[in-house]
Every structure is written in C-alpha cells, then in structure tokens.
Design a protein around this motif. Structure first.
Motif, PDB file in Angstrom:
ATOM      1  N   HIS A  42      -1.581   0.598   1.103  1.00 37.69           N
ATOM      2  CA  HIS A  42      -0.379   1.099   1.849  1.00 37.69           C
ATOM      3  C   HIS A  42       0.694   0.744   1.442  1.00 37.69           C
ATOM      4  O   HIS A  42       2.001   1.205   1.744  1.00 37.69           O
ATOM      5  CB  HIS A  42      -0.698   0.824   3.559  1.00 37.69           C
ATOM      6  CG  HIS A  42      -0.486  -0.695   3.718  1.00 37.69           C
ATOM      7  ND1 HIS A  42       0.506  -1.364   4.155  1.00 37.69           N
ATOM      8  CD2 HIS A  42      -1.402  -1.764   3.694  1.00 37.69           C
ATOM      9  CE1 HIS A  42       0.410  -2.218   4.489  1.00 37.69           C
ATOM     10  NE2 HIS A  42      -0.695  -2.740   4.091  1.00 37.69           N
ATOM     11  N   LYS A  43       0.853  -0.316   0.626  1.00 38.84           N
ATOM     12  CA  LYS A  43       2.191  -0.802   0.058  1.00 38.84           C
ATOM     13  C   LYS A  43       2.150  -0.214  -1.303  1.00 38.84           C
ATOM     14  O   LYS A  43       3.154  -0.659  -2.023  1.00 38.84           O
ATOM     15  CB  LYS A  43       2.188  -2.449   0.082  1.00 38.84           C
ATOM     16  CG  LYS A  43       1.995  -3.012   1.618  1.00 38.84           C
ATOM     17  CD  LYS A  43       2.378  -4.312   1.402  1.00 38.84           C
ATOM     18  CE  LYS A  43       2.122  -4.829   2.941  1.00 38.84           C
ATOM     19  NZ  LYS A  43       2.252  -6.245   3.324  1.00 38.84           N
ATOM     20  N   LEU A  44       1.521   0.807  -1.633  1.00 37.68           N
ATOM     21  CA  LEU A  44       1.532   1.324  -2.924  1.00 37.68           C
ATOM     22  C   LEU A  44       1.684   2.732  -2.947  1.00 37.68           C
ATOM     23  O   LEU A  44       1.203   3.710  -3.755  1.00 37.68           O
ATOM     24  CB  LEU A  44       0.392   1.077  -3.781  1.00 37.68           C
ATOM     25  CG  LEU A  44       0.441   1.440  -5.197  1.00 37.68           C
ATOM     26  CD1 LEU A  44       1.297   0.775  -6.378  1.00 37.68           C
ATOM     27  CD2 LEU A  44      -1.184   1.230  -5.921  1.00 37.68           C
ATOM     28  N   PHE A  45       2.428   3.095  -1.552  1.00 34.44           N
ATOM     29  CA  PHE A  45       2.757   4.664  -1.483  1.00 34.44           C
ATOM     30  C   PHE A  45       1.189   5.432  -1.057  1.00 34.44           C
ATOM     31  O   PHE A  45       1.255   6.679  -1.010  1.00 34.44           O
ATOM     32  CB  PHE A  45       3.334   5.252  -2.602  1.00 34.44           C
ATOM     33  CG  PHE A  45       4.487   4.371  -2.904  1.00 34.44           C
ATOM     34  CD1 PHE A  45       5.593   4.464  -2.165  1.00 34.44           C
ATOM     35  CD2 PHE A  45       4.643   3.745  -4.010  1.00 34.44           C
ATOM     36  CE1 PHE A  45       6.781   3.706  -2.610  1.00 34.44           C
ATOM     37  CE2 PHE A  45       5.630   2.788  -4.488  1.00 34.44           C
ATOM     38  CZ  PHE A  45       6.698   2.967  -3.742  1.00 34.44           C
ATOM     39  N   GLY A  46       0.128   4.695  -0.869  1.00 33.49           N
ATOM     40  CA  GLY A  46      -1.144   5.073  -0.587  1.00 33.49           C
ATOM     41  C   GLY A  46      -1.311   4.947   1.107  1.00 33.49           C
ATOM     42  O   GLY A  46      -0.704   4.320   1.785  1.00 33.49           O
ATOM     43  N   PRO A  47      -2.661   5.252   1.410  1.00 39.26           N
ATOM     44  CA  PRO A  47      -3.110   5.329   2.780  1.00 39.26           C
ATOM     45  C   PRO A  47      -3.154   3.703   3.329  1.00 39.26           C
ATOM     46  O   PRO A  47      -3.637   3.043   2.468  1.00 39.26           O
ATOM     47  CB  PRO A  47      -4.084   6.075   3.011  1.00 39.26           C
ATOM     48  CG  PRO A  47      -4.566   6.304   1.513  1.00 39.26           C
ATOM     49  CD  PRO A  47      -3.661   6.072   0.482  1.00 39.26           C
ATOM     50  N   THR A  48      -3.093   3.525   4.762  1.00 39.61           N
ATOM     51  CA  THR A  48      -3.827   2.558   5.285  1.00 39.61           C
ATOM     52  C   THR A  48      -5.078   2.328   5.160  1.00 39.61           C
ATOM     53  O   THR A  48      -6.072   3.393   5.235  1.00 39.61           O
ATOM     54  CB  THR A  48      -3.185   2.279   6.443  1.00 39.61           C
ATOM     55  OG1 THR A  48      -3.671   3.486   7.411  1.00 39.61           O
ATOM     56  CG2 THR A  48      -1.410   2.175   6.670  1.00 39.61           C
ATOM     57  N   GLY A  49      -5.814   1.140   5.408  1.00 42.47           N
ATOM     58  CA  GLY A  49      -7.271   0.951   5.380  1.00 42.47           C
ATOM     59  C   GLY A  49      -8.015   0.830   4.197  1.00 42.47           C
ATOM     60  O   GLY A  49      -9.122   1.153   4.231  1.00 42.47           O
ATOM     61  N   ILE A  50      -7.211   1.150   3.019  1.00 40.09           N
ATOM     62  CA  ILE A  50      -7.855   1.019   1.839  1.00 40.09           C
ATOM     63  C   ILE A  50      -7.170  -0.163   0.875  1.00 40.09           C
ATOM     64  O   ILE A  50      -5.942  -0.194   1.008  1.00 40.09           O
ATOM     65  CB  ILE A  50      -7.930   2.308   1.083  1.00 40.09           C
ATOM     66  CG1 ILE A  50      -8.648   2.440  -0.176  1.00 40.09           C
ATOM     67  CG2 ILE A  50      -6.516   2.551   0.713  1.00 40.09           C
ATOM     68  CD1 ILE A  50     -10.211   2.249   0.139  1.00 40.09           C
ATOM     69  N   GLY A  51      -8.023  -1.082   0.388  1.00 40.50           N
ATOM     70  CA  GLY A  51      -7.575  -2.216  -0.461  1.00 40.50           C
ATOM     71  C   GLY A  51      -8.350  -2.407  -1.710  1.00 40.50           C
ATOM     72  O   GLY A  51      -9.469  -1.764  -1.724  1.00 40.50           O
ATOM     73  N   VAL A  52      -7.995  -3.377  -2.462  1.00 39.10           N
ATOM     74  CA  VAL A  52      -8.778  -3.687  -3.736  1.00 39.10           C
ATOM     75  C   VAL A  52      -9.077  -5.210  -3.984  1.00 39.10           C
ATOM     76  O   VAL A  52      -8.138  -5.787  -3.674  1.00 39.10           O
ATOM     77  CB  VAL A  52      -7.955  -3.041  -5.092  1.00 39.10           C
ATOM     78  CG1 VAL A  52      -8.819  -3.506  -6.288  1.00 39.10           C
ATOM     79  CG2 VAL A  52      -8.121  -1.472  -4.953  1.00 39.10           C
TER      80      VAL A  52
END
Length: 418
Positions: free
Chosen positions: A237-247
């Motif tokens: 979500h801090k990379l212009f993508g959706p919330t609730g997903i990370g790496v």
C-alpha cells in the motif's frame, strides 16, 4: 503561484507530474470544497487506475482459490498469483522467486522473522540492535522475541538531525549482536539511512541484517543483492498498490532453516495425527488462502512504475521537498523536527503555540491531508523532545501548487493559533 505556473514547473523533459496525477482517480476530487492536496503518502499512497482496474478484472474474470484447483479459473488465478511473485522478485532483484514470501504487510513480515528466526536463534544475553528512528513494527516484535529468549533490544543512537550515529553503531557491534533491524527510510523524518554500509559493518561483526523498506520502495529502486541484507520487508500500500499485501524477502538458506510461522492449509505436504511434513519455499510460510487480488494489484503497481522514469520522479520529489523546507525556514515559530542530509520526501514540524492535531484539522478544512501525532515512532519523538509532529509527505503526483497551498494553510494556522 497560479495553477498555470505550477503546471509549467511540474513538467520537465523527463517527468510530468500532472500527467502522472491524472492516472490517480482519487486525486481528482474536492475535499471540504477545495481540490484535494494529498500529503499523507508516508502513511499510504494512492492507487492509479491501472491498479484499480487490475483488481476489478481479477474479481470479474479470474476469481478462484489458487494452487490445488484443476479447473480453468483456478489455473488462471494461480498463474496471476505466481506471476505477481515473479514480478516482485524482479522488482527487488531477488535471485529466485522462492525467496519472496507473501505477507499482509511489512509488519507481518517483520513478525514472521521475529518468530521463525529470532525465537529459534537468540540465546540469553544476545542482542538485537535497532535505531531510535524505527517504527513500532520494527521494535515491538524484537522486544517480544527477546523477552521469550532472555535477550535484549538495544537502541542505536541518532543525532539531533535525525541521522543514525554510525560511530555509536560500530561501538555497539560485538559478539553479543545477532541481528540489526533498520529501516531504509524513516517514516517520521524521511531520513535515508546508509543501510548498505550498516549491513557490511554488521556482517563483519557476525550479525544478520533485516531492512524495513516500507518507506523506501515508493521513492527509489531497491536491489536486495546490492544492499547485501539478509531480510527485506515492504508493504504494497506504500507502493501504489492495495492494502493487506506485503513481502518478506529472505536469503534462501535462512528461510529454509526457519520453521513455519502459521499452520494450516497450503503450508503442508502431508498431515496425519502421527506428524506433519511442511511444504517447500515459499509456500511453507503462506498458510491459508492468500490475498490473491492483493498480489495481482501489487504486480499491476509494479507494472505501472515500470512506465515511470523513477530517477526523474525522485528528482521531482526532491524539488518539492526543497521548496517546502525553504519556506518552512522562513516562518518564525515553526520548528522543523529532524534535518537529515538525505531525505525521501518528508517534512515534519511543530509550531509554537499550537498542537499538531489542531494544525492538521485546520489544514483538512482547506482540503489538505497531512498526518499528525507520533507516527508510530514514540521512542523517536522522545529522543527529539516532542510529543508528536505535523508530517507532510510527498510523492511523484504532488505538485508545486500543493506545496504553495500547504504553506498558505500553515500561515492561516499560525495566524489563528500563534
């Protein structure tokens, strides 16, 4: 500055901020009767139409559970899900997509390492080093792991400018240190930390390094192999993508040796009441149905960024920040909190005679979104001698006019509260 003047300044041969801004539907609205000025990018970035459309298309055409289905929709969903993993691996220059673990965000990724690596490897008297700059998500999981193992978390000093004291860091590095956890960019001050140098220093002392890249990935390219770190985390979500997903990215040998974080479906090979065998990487860390649409949306965000000159975008953000800092230094009673030499688009301040929350609410009345409070960095606020700050954080879709409107709002706040 007029809108026409701002638009002219925001267009350079390499970068057109207004063209980028047009890709983000949410930025076209008015808030409280004023065009939205969104300066809360350190909390979350907005999403381009391409990301919104990718998520919508997935749910409209491909929605199914992944990996074990034999029907067409499951095959298509699995392909998009694993293709997204490959996109992330390429984006951070991972040697193998098996080193890319899906999580709910950077916070869960750090907790995974704290549970699966730290609790298995820490011994009484061991130390984890983490700077005063850190987000609570890069402090509390280590405290929990240290408490379980009779180890300790030791803060790395920072200067009044908000920069890590490398001499103090070097002095702390001894045989007791097992892990250094450091953010690449401070979410509260914008400090760009010398993580490549710190990693080399930590490795020379025999310690591993986890880098929290949540604030970094939205501002500049990341190469985990060049950084040399052992773990790297970030949120979509801090990379212009959706919330609730990370790496969580980790070195394959480390991940192979770590036990699963959660138990359930997907992370197993066989289950019986006499015992269970675990799945291979990356699946042994991905129990249950994953956030498939989130992964698809994150891949779309990376695809979108591939069409942006990120060096030119970063230069544009630097120009906006320089503009803001110059105006801030001209205001009596405004105190900048932190003055790092290398800053990724964050202007954090307090103002004499006013509470940060009051300033934030007054700015919101003018359609300007900023963040106020301690920014999940209470130890840092204590170190800097303030209870909290007003934080304006810039991204590639912000413009010079946004800066001008921010400072018009600050002047109004000063007139009202000063």
């Amino acid at each position: 500055m007029t809108s026409a003047q701002a638009q002219t300044q925001a267009v350079t041969p390499d970068f057109n901020a207004f063209a980028v801004r047009a890709d983000f539907p949410i930025l076209q609205q008015q808030v409280n009767g004023q065009p939205l000025v969104y300066l809360d990018n350190a909390a979350t970035t907005q999403k381009p139409e391409a990301v919104i459309q990718a998520i919508s298309d997935y749910y409209r055409t491909d929605n199914a559970n992944v990996h074990r289905g034999v029907h067409t929709l499951s095959d298509r969903a699995t392909h998009r899900f694993e293709q997204a993993r490959e996109r992330v691996a390429g984006f951070i220059n991972s040697r193998d997509s098996r080193e890319v673990i899906w999580t709910r965000g950077a916070t869960e990724a750090i907790n995974l390492v704290a549970y699966s690596w730290a609790r298995q490897n820490l011994r009484p008297g061991d130390r984890i080093l983490t700077p005063w700059l850190e987000h609570h998500a890069d402090i509390v999981p280590w405290q929990m792991a240290a408490a379980a193992c009779d180890a300790e978390v030791v803060p790395i000093p920072v200067s009044d400018a908000g920069e890590i004291d490398l001499a103090a860091f070097e002095a702390l590095l001894d045989e007791r240190v097992r892990l250094v956890a450091v953010n690449q960019v401070s979410n509260a001050l914008g400090t760009i930390n010398p993580v490549q140098q710190m990693t080399a220093m930590a490795h020379a002392a025999g310690a591993l390094v986890l880098v929290d890249g949540a604030q970094a990935v939205g501002h500049f390219a990341v190469d985990v192999q060049a950084l040399g770190c052992d773990f790297y985390t970030f949120s979509g979500h801090k990379l212009f993508g959706p919330t609730g997903i990370g790496v969580l990215w980790g070195r394959e040998a480390l991940l192979e040796a770590m036990p699963p974080f959660l138990g359930g479906g997907e992370m197993i090979e066989t289950v019986s009441f006499s015992g269970t065998t675990y799945n291979q990487l990356p699946f042994k860390f991905e129990a249950g149905t994953p956030h498939i649409a989130g992964a698809v949306g994150l891949a779309a965000a990376i695809d979108y960024l591939d069409g942006i000159d990120r060096v030119a975008a970063a230069a544009h953000e630097d120009r906006l920040l320089a503009m803001a800092l110059a105006q801030a230094d001209a205001i009596d009673g405004l105190q900048r909190v932190g003055r790092p030499a290398h800053n990724a688009g964050i202007f954090s301040f307090v103002m004499q005679g006013s509470h940060p929350s009051d300033i934030g609410m007054l700015l919101d009345q003018q359609g300007i979104a900023v963040r106020t409070g301690h920014h999940c960095t209470q130890p840092l606020m204590e170190r800097m001698g303030v209870p909290g700050t007003v934080r304006a954080s810039f991204s590639m879709y912000n413009t010079e006019e946004d800066v001008e409107r921010l400072f018009a709002g600050i002047h109004k706040a000063q007139a009202l509260f000063g």
